[in-house]
Design an enzyme around this catalytic site. Structure first.
Site, short mmCIF file in Angstrom:
data_model
loop_
_atom_site.label_atom_id
_atom_site.label_comp_id
_atom_site.label_asym_id
_atom_site.label_seq_id
_atom_site.Cartn_x
_atom_site.Cartn_y
_atom_site.Cartn_z
N GLU A 177 24.88 -2.46 -2.36
CA GLU A 177 24.70 -1.05 -1.97
C GLU A 177 24.70 -0.89 -0.45
OE1 GLU A 177 24.95 1.53 -3.71
OE2 GLU A 177 24.94 0.62 -5.70
N TYR B 31 18.94 7.47 -1.35
CA TYR B 31 20.08 7.06 -2.18
C TYR B 31 19.97 5.59 -2.60
CZ TYR B 31 24.31 4.91 -3.58
OH TYR B 31 25.18 4.12 -4.27
N ASP C 201 24.96 9.87 -3.58
CA ASP C 201 25.73 9.49 -2.38
C ASP C 201 26.84 10.53 -2.17
OD1 ASP C 201 27.68 8.93 -4.25
OD2 ASP C 201 28.14 6.93 -3.49
N1 ADE Z 1 29.45 2.77 -4.04
C1 ADE Z 1 28.12 2.79 -3.90
N2 ADE Z 1 27.52 2.13 -4.90
C2 ADE Z 1 28.50 1.67 -5.70
C3 ADE Z 1 28.52 0.90 -6.88
N3 ADE Z 1 27.39 0.45 -7.42
N4 ADE Z 1 29.72 0.63 -7.41
C4 ADE Z 1 30.85 1.08 -6.84
N5 ADE Z 1 30.89 1.79 -5.74
C5 ADE Z 1 29.72 2.09 -5.16
#
Ligand code: ADE
Length: 350
Positions: A38, A121, A139
């Site tokens: 993340e 987030y 997000d």
């Molecule tokens: N962008 C943010 N978190 C994500 C996730 N878990 N999988 C794919 N894209 C992401």
């Protein structure tokens, strides 16, 4: 504000089960790699993150390993990803987990936010994906999906819009909270695309999408313009003696804090000012030549760089130069030092 229809929940879960990308961080429930993914994904594309994620976990497979990793090695692992404060916060948080949480990864949305670098987030993503807590994770992707789904013309750059969308989602979060949050992220990343390219024909929510009904998918979401970035002229020096290059260390606070860089200064120096600057660093040039100009865009500032390659005689020892400027063997530079990508136009000459 229009509500979000609860029918989206089974539609999204089914769609996600059938269409999710096979990503390395989707094969685990361990909060540590999920957290790492993340943080890496915050300002970086999925494809760019993959090799960094793999290598990082090989070197640093646990919170303990991360907490004790020497700073230079941490930066080297992060080199090319940018936004190094993410790496610094990651390590600070690992140390906090050991010191304040008895080495046990915090498992709920509220305590996760006590860690450096973890906001609403990221806490929501970790709490839902790793621990199944029924909290939203809003997000940029999710903001776009919800704005279109509800035909909201609220400015998604405002924190109150994010808070309002969060409240709309909260009562809908099912037991499969992690999959649900990831399905919204995935829909935003692969179907409900920005910049005039939404693929509504393959969207599982098309029949429920208010923006689509009203014919304004392309106008949403609304986002107020960010203030323009400050433009800063800089002069960068590639000071070399044939096998070694001068580096300096940036101050511990501010832009690129604590990282190594090619010596540089504010302004576009003419040759007289250039000579004064080189001497102030403790070097005497044999000759110099102009390199190409380059530009680098940071979040709040743009560097417009001119650069000089400066040849010095190899008689200087490595402590030549001032406190913060020293010579490093080129092979060691490539192996051990993380140089911010702002300098990549010039590092390529080494
Ligand atoms: N962008 C943010 N978190 C994500 C996730 N878990 N999988 C794919 N894209 C992401």
């Amino acid at each position: 504000m229009n509500k979000i229809p609860c029918e989206i929940v089974p539609l999204l879960l089914d769609w996600f089960a059938q269409n999710k990308r096979d990503l390395p961080w989707r094969h685990t429930k361990d909060p540590y790699p999920i957290w790492l993914s993340e943080i890496m994904l915050q300002q970086t594309r999925v494809e760019a993150v993959k090799p960094y994620y793999k290598r990082f976990l090989e070197v640093c497979p646990s919170v303990e390993a991360l907490a004790s990793l020497p700073e230079e090695q941490l930066y080297k692992l992060w080199e090319g990803l940018g936004y190094y404060s993410r790496a610094r916060n990651l390590q600070k948080a690992a140390k906090t987990i050991l010191s304040d949480f008895g080495g046990v990864f915090p498992s709920d949305h509220k305590s996760l936010q006590k860690l450096p670098g973890i906001g609403d987030y990221t806490a929501g993503a970790i709490a839902s994906i790793a621990f199944g807590e029924r909290v939203p994770a809003v997000d940029g992707n999710v903001l776009r999906v919800v704005a279109r789904l509800t035909a909201s013309d609220k400015d998604i750059a405002l924190p109150e819009t994010k808070a309002a969308f969060r409240e709309l989602l909260l009562p809908l979060i099912p037991e499969q909270a992690g999959d649900f949050n990831q399905s919204l992220i995935e829909l935003g990343a692969t179907v409900c695309l920005p910049n005039g390219e939404p693929k509504c024909e393959s969207c599982p929510l098309a029949s429920l999408c208010r923006a689509r009904m009203e014919g304004n998918v392309l106008e949403l979401p609304k986002r107020s313009k960010k203030p323009p970035r400050k433009i800063e002229d800089r002069t960068v020096l590639l000071i070399e003696d044939g096998g070694r290059t001068a580096l300096s260390k940036r101050p511990d606070k501010g832009l690129l804090a604590g990282l190594y860089e090619l010596p540089n200064t504010k302004g576009h120096l003419d040759e007289a000012a250039l000579l004064t600057f080189i001497r102030s660093l403790g070097f005497e040039p044999l000759r110099w030549s102009r390199l190409e100009d380059a530009k680098h865009i940071f979040t709040h500032v743009e560097w417009h760089m001119i650069a000089y390659a400066v040849r010095i005689s190899p008689e200087f020892d490595e402590r030549a130069g001032s406190d913060r400027c020293f010579l490093v063997d080129n092979e060691i530079l490539h192996r051990d030092y993380a140089i911010p990508s702002a300098f990549s136009a010039y590092i390529k000459y080494l």
